[in-house]
Design an enzyme around this catalytic site. Structure first.
Site, mmCIF file in Angstrom:
data_model
loop_
_atom_site.group_PDB
_atom_site.id
_atom_site.type_symbol
_atom_site.label_atom_id
_atom_site.label_comp_id
_atom_site.label_asym_id
_atom_site.label_seq_id
_atom_site.Cartn_x
_atom_site.Cartn_y
_atom_site.Cartn_z
ATOM 1 N N GLU A 34 -4.164 4.948 -4.612
ATOM 2 C CA GLU A 34 -3.102 4.593 -5.884
ATOM 3 C C GLU A 34 -3.285 3.124 -6.504
ATOM 4 O O GLU A 34 -3.405 2.232 -5.723
ATOM 5 C CB GLU A 34 -1.635 4.470 -5.203
ATOM 6 C CG GLU A 34 -0.486 4.538 -5.981
ATOM 7 C CD GLU A 34 0.767 4.465 -5.219
ATOM 8 O OE1 GLU A 34 0.856 4.550 -4.348
ATOM 9 O OE2 GLU A 34 1.614 4.032 -6.017
ATOM 10 N N ARG A 258 -5.722 4.533 10.843
ATOM 11 C CA ARG A 258 -5.682 3.371 9.640
ATOM 12 C C ARG A 258 -6.423 2.581 10.393
ATOM 13 O O ARG A 258 -6.521 2.206 11.441
ATOM 14 C CB ARG A 258 -4.341 2.947 9.630
ATOM 15 C CG ARG A 258 -3.485 3.597 8.291
ATOM 16 C CD ARG A 258 -2.592 2.598 8.099
ATOM 17 N NE ARG A 258 -2.515 2.006 7.028
ATOM 18 C CZ ARG A 258 -2.503 2.374 5.688
ATOM 19 N NH1 ARG A 258 -2.090 3.605 5.661
ATOM 20 N NH2 ARG A 258 -2.536 1.670 4.780
ATOM 21 N N LYS A 268 -1.511 -3.202 0.575
ATOM 22 C CA LYS A 268 -1.645 -3.846 -0.821
ATOM 23 C C LYS A 268 -0.351 -4.580 -1.066
ATOM 24 O O LYS A 268 -0.233 -5.401 -1.716
ATOM 25 C CB LYS A 268 -1.897 -2.656 -1.802
ATOM 26 C CG LYS A 268 -3.110 -2.250 -1.859
ATOM 27 C CD LYS A 268 -3.327 -1.071 -2.817
ATOM 28 C CE LYS A 268 -2.879 0.266 -2.065
ATOM 29 N NZ LYS A 268 -3.303 1.599 -2.806
HETATM 30 P P1 ATP Z 1 -1.639 0.427 1.317
HETATM 31 O O1 ATP Z 1 -0.602 0.320 2.491
HETATM 32 O O2 ATP Z 1 -2.674 -0.733 1.092
HETATM 33 O O3 ATP Z 1 -1.104 0.352 0.274
HETATM 34 P P2 ATP Z 1 -2.241 2.910 1.035
HETATM 35 O O4 ATP Z 1 -2.634 3.878 2.152
HETATM 36 O O5 ATP Z 1 -1.040 3.068 0.232
HETATM 37 O O6 ATP Z 1 -2.546 1.612 1.749
HETATM 38 P P3 ATP Z 1 -4.071 4.085 -0.984
HETATM 39 O O7 ATP Z 1 -4.331 3.529 -2.391
HETATM 40 O O8 ATP Z 1 -3.045 5.345 -0.996
HETATM 41 O O9 ATP Z 1 -3.475 2.950 -0.198
HETATM 42 O O10 ATP Z 1 -5.297 4.398 0.044
HETATM 43 C C1 ATP Z 1 -6.334 5.408 -0.611
HETATM 44 C C2 ATP Z 1 -6.994 5.938 0.739
HETATM 45 O O11 ATP Z 1 -7.401 4.932 1.423
HETATM 46 C C3 ATP Z 1 -6.074 6.968 1.259
HETATM 47 O O12 ATP Z 1 -6.728 7.871 1.722
HETATM 48 C C4 ATP Z 1 -5.792 6.142 2.579
HETATM 49 O O13 ATP Z 1 -5.531 6.857 3.709
HETATM 50 C C5 ATP Z 1 -6.871 5.177 2.623
HETATM 51 N N1 ATP Z 1 -6.482 3.795 3.435
HETATM 52 C C6 ATP Z 1 -5.564 3.082 3.157
HETATM 53 N N2 ATP Z 1 -5.660 2.024 3.913
HETATM 54 C C7 ATP Z 1 -6.441 2.301 4.881
HETATM 55 C C8 ATP Z 1 -6.620 1.711 6.335
HETATM 56 N N3 ATP Z 1 -6.104 0.605 6.806
HETATM 57 N N4 ATP Z 1 -7.754 2.263 7.019
HETATM 58 C C9 ATP Z 1 -8.120 3.330 6.530
HETATM 59 N N5 ATP Z 1 -8.149 4.065 5.259
HETATM 60 C C10 ATP Z 1 -7.079 3.335 4.671
HETATM 61 MG MG MG Z 2 -0.694 5.183 -0.297
#
Ligand code: ATP
Ligand code: MG
Length: 554
Positions: A34, A258, A268
C-alpha cells in the site's frame, strides 16, 4: 550428498502444485504494497520471497500498488517503493495499481447485488458494530438486509454518483450474521469517501475495502500464489467466498509470519510518526529500518537479500536478532569494502628525526580479501594524526600502542617510538614526539625490531577533513512495538553522535556518495547523501566485530 537447503513450506506447496499440473505449472506471484509509507525490513522479506519464488520457478512477479485507500496514499511513496524494489535487485513483470481496477471492481460489486448476495446498508458505524455480535455471540441482521435487488442497484449507483455524504451508506456482502468467523458477518465491501485519489483524482467517491480489492486484483492478474502475512489467515474464507461468488480466476492465498527484527519498528504507521514528529530526519534517516534508510546507512542490497534468505519463512512470529542482519552486512562489506585510514579523534604526532619538508608515497593494499582490489598511494610525512585513545600517558600493562617509551607500527609505514609529549593547561595531550626507524618500512623491514601493536594514522599535511556520523540503535529496548507504554518512550536519545573533525587520507576526499569503506580498526562507513563539494560526510554502517585484533595482525 547435496548441500541444498530443504524446501520451505511455500516451496513445497508450489512444487506440489507444479507436479499436479495446476495452472499448467505456471507460477505468478505479486508484491502488493500500500503506497502509504516507505518500505521497511519486513517488506524486504516479502519482496525477496515473492520475487524469489517467481524466479526460482520460472514464473513472474507483479508489483501491485494496493491503493484503495485514498486518504493515506501518495505518489512520493509509489516512487520510493519502485526505487527500493529495484535497488534490492528485483524487476517486476508488470507495474499495476488496484485503482486501475476500480471500474472492474465496481462491476463485480454490481454482480454480487444482482446475485442477491450484496446490499446497501444505511446503518451507522455504531449500529453495525452493535449488530455484529462477538466471538461466541451471533450477530443480528440489519433492517436493510432484505432490500430488493432493484433498490440496491439504484442506491449503489447513487452512492457512486456522489448523492450521499461519507458514512451515509455502505455496500455489504450478504453472507451470514451468525458465522463463527466475524469477518464473514456481512462484511463491508464499499464505503463512501469524498477524497481525491492519488491516481484517479475525483473520479470516485466510493472505494472498495481491502478484502474486496485484494483477492479480486489477484484474480484479475491471474496470480497463482498470493502470499501474505499471518494476520490475514482469517480473511482467507472471505477471499475464497468472493472468488467463488464472482466465478473468477481462482487465486489462492497463503500466509507466512510477519518479520520483526529486534530494536526495530516494522510498521509504516509508526515509522511515519517518527518522521512527522522529527525523531529522525526523514524516511531515509540512516537509523531507520526502512530500505532507503539502510541503503543510506551503507547496508548493501546483497546483504539484505542474504539476511532475508537466512531467516527464511516461518509460520510463527518471532523477533529476529538484529545481530543476524549486522552479520550479513559485515560479511558482505568484508569482501567488498576497501580498507582505508581515517582518524576519528585526532591527536598530532611529530616524527622528530624525519627530515623537514620531506614526504613519501607508500603503497597500500586496498583489500587483502579481494585480489582484484589493487593498491593505492598513501602519503607519509613528518606530522601525522593518530587516534587520541591510541596514546596513554601512563600506559596500562597490556597496552601495546603508544605511550612514553613505547613503540608501535604505523600501518603500511614505519615503526615509531614515543619520546615525549605535550599537554595544554587542561591536561589534554596536544602533541606527541616520536622517532622513527628508517629501516622498518612495511614490506622491506630490516630493523629486526618486533612490536606488538599496529595503529592507523593520516599524514597531517595531506589529510582532508570529514564529518562522521556514528549510530547506535534507535530504540533502547529489544521489542519497542510491544514494550510497555508508547513505542516512542523507548527512543534512544543518543542514537546519533556527530564527529565534526575527522582526518581522512586524501584518497577518500573524492569518494562517491554511497561508496563503502572499512576505516581500519573502526568499522564500515559509507559516503552520505549530505556530502557536498566542500564537505564529505560518512555514515557508520556497522562496527567491526572483532575490534582490531585480526585486521591489524601484520
Ligand atoms: P505496515 O504495517 O508496515 O503498514 P503492511 O502489511 O500494512 O505493513 P503493506 O504495504 O500492505 O504493509 O505490505 C505489502 C506486503 O508486504 C504485504 O504482502 C505484507 O504482508 C508484506 N509485509 C508487510 N510487513 C511485513 C513484515 N513485517 N514481514 C513480512 N512481510 C511483510
Ligand atoms: Mg497493509
Amino acid at each position: 550428498m547435496s548441500e541444498e537447503k530443504s524446501l520451505n513450506f511455500l516451496e513445497e506447496i508450489i512444487e506440489n502444485d507444479i507436479a499436479a499440473g495446476i495452472n499448467n505449472g505456471r507460477i505468478h506471484t505479486r508484491f502488493p504494497p500500500e503506497p502509504n509509507g516507505y518500505l521497511h525490513i519486513g517488506h524486504a522479506s516479502s519482496i525477496c520471497l515473492n520475487f524469489g519464488l517467481a524466479k526460482k520457478y520460472n514464473g513472474l512477479c507483479n508489483l501491485r500498488f494496493d491503493d484503495t485507500n485514498p486518504s493515506t496514499e501518495e505518489t512520493e511513496y509509489v516512487d520510493s517503493i519502485k526505487a527500493d524494489v529495484r535497488w534490492l535487485g528485483f524487476e517486476w513483470a508488470n507495474e499495476l495499481y488496484a485503482s486501475d481496477y476500480f471500474e472492474q471492481l465496481y462491476n463485480f460489486a454490481v454482480k454480487l447485488i444482482q446475485k442477491g448476495v450484496a446490499y446497501v446498508d444505511d446503518s451507522s458505524a455504531e449500529e453495525m458494530a452493535a449488530q455484529k455480535g462477538d466471538i461466541g455471540k451471533p450477530g443480528i441482521n440489519s433492517i436493510f438486509r432484505e432490500r430488493s435487488i432493484a433498490e440496491n442497484l439504484l442506491l449503489f449507483a447513487d452512492m457512486r454518483a456522489g448523492k450521499y455524504p461519507d458514512g451515509a451508506k455502505v455496500l455489504r456482502a450478504k453472507i451470514d450474521m451468525t458465522h463463527p468467523n466475524l469477518l464473514l458477518r456481512d462484511p463491508i465491501i464499499y464505503r463512501i469517501k469524498h477524497v481525491a485519489h492519488h491516481r484517479t483524482g475525483n473520479k470516485w467517491c466510493i472505494y472498495p475495502m481491502y478484502d474486496f480489492a485484494h483477492g479480486q486484483s489477484d484474480s484479475i492478474e491471474e496470480i497463482t500464489h498470493s502470499i501474505c502475512t499471518l494476520e490475514f489467515i482469517h480473511h482467507r474464507p472471505l477471499y475464497d467466498w468472493f472468488i467463488q461468488q464472482l466465478e473468477i480466476f481462482p487465486s489462492h492465498q497463503y500466509e507466512f509470519a510477519r518479520r520483526s527484527v529486534s530494536y526495530m519498528i516494522t510498521s509504516k504507521r509508526k515509522l511515519l510518526q517518527l518522521v512527522n514528529e522529527k525523531h529522525v530526519t526523514g524516511w531515509d534517516d540512516p537509523r531507520m529500518p526502512t530500505i532507503s534508510g539502510m541503503r543510506r546507512r551503507g547496508y548493501p542490497a546483497v546483504a539484505i537479500r542474504q539476511f532475508c534468505d537466512t531467516i527464511g519463512v516461518a509460520k510463527r512470529e518471532n523477533l529476529v536478532d538484529i545481530g543476524v542482519l549486522e552479520f550479513c552486512v559485515r560479511e558482505q562489506l568484508n569482501k567488498t569494502a576497501n580498507r582505508v585510514m581515517a582518524v576519528l579523534d585526532p591527536v598530532k604526532v611529530i616524527i622528530t628525526n624525519y627530515p623537514d619538508g620531506q614526504t613519501e608515497q607508500l603503497i597500500a593494499d586496498n583489500n587483502t580479501e579481494d585480489e582484484h582490489a589493487g593498491t593505492r598511494l598513501l602519503p607519509f610525512g613528518k606530522e601525522l594524526w593518530i587516534e587520541r585513545d591510541d596514546f596513554m600517558e601512563e600506559p596500562a600493562k597490556k597496552f601495546f600502542r603508544l605511550g612514553p617509551g613505547l613503540s608501535v607500527r604505523l600501518k603500511h609505514a614505519y615503526i615509531i617510538k614515543c619520546d615525549s609529549f605535550e599537554k595544554d593547561e587542561n591536561g589534554t595531550i596536544t602533541e606527541i614526539h616520536c622517532t622513527y626507524m628508517p629501516d622498518s618500512k612495511s614490506g622491506s623491514d630490516t630493523s629486526g625490531i618486533h612490536v606488538k601493536g599496529v595503529i592507523h594514522w593520516v599524514s597531517a599535511i595531506h589529510a582532508h577533513q570529514a564529518e562522521v556520523r556514528i549510530y547506535d540503535r534507535l530504540f533502547t529496548v529489544e521489542d519497542p512495538a510491544n514494550a510497555e507504554g508508547d513505542f516512542k518512550d523507548h527512543i534512544n536519545a543518543a542514537s546519533m553522535h556527530v564527529l565534526p573533525r575527522v582526518m581522512i587520507e586524501p584518497s577518500l576526499s573524492k569518494a562517491a556518495i554511497g561508496a563503502h569503506f572499512q576505516f581500519m580498526r573502526k568499522g564500515y562507513f559509507c559516503v552520505d547523501t549530505d556530502s557536498t563539494e566542500n564537505k564529505i560526510v560518512f555514515n557508520q554502517t556497522v562496527g567491526l566485530k572483532d575490534s582490531f585484533a585480526k585486521e591489524m595482525k601484520k
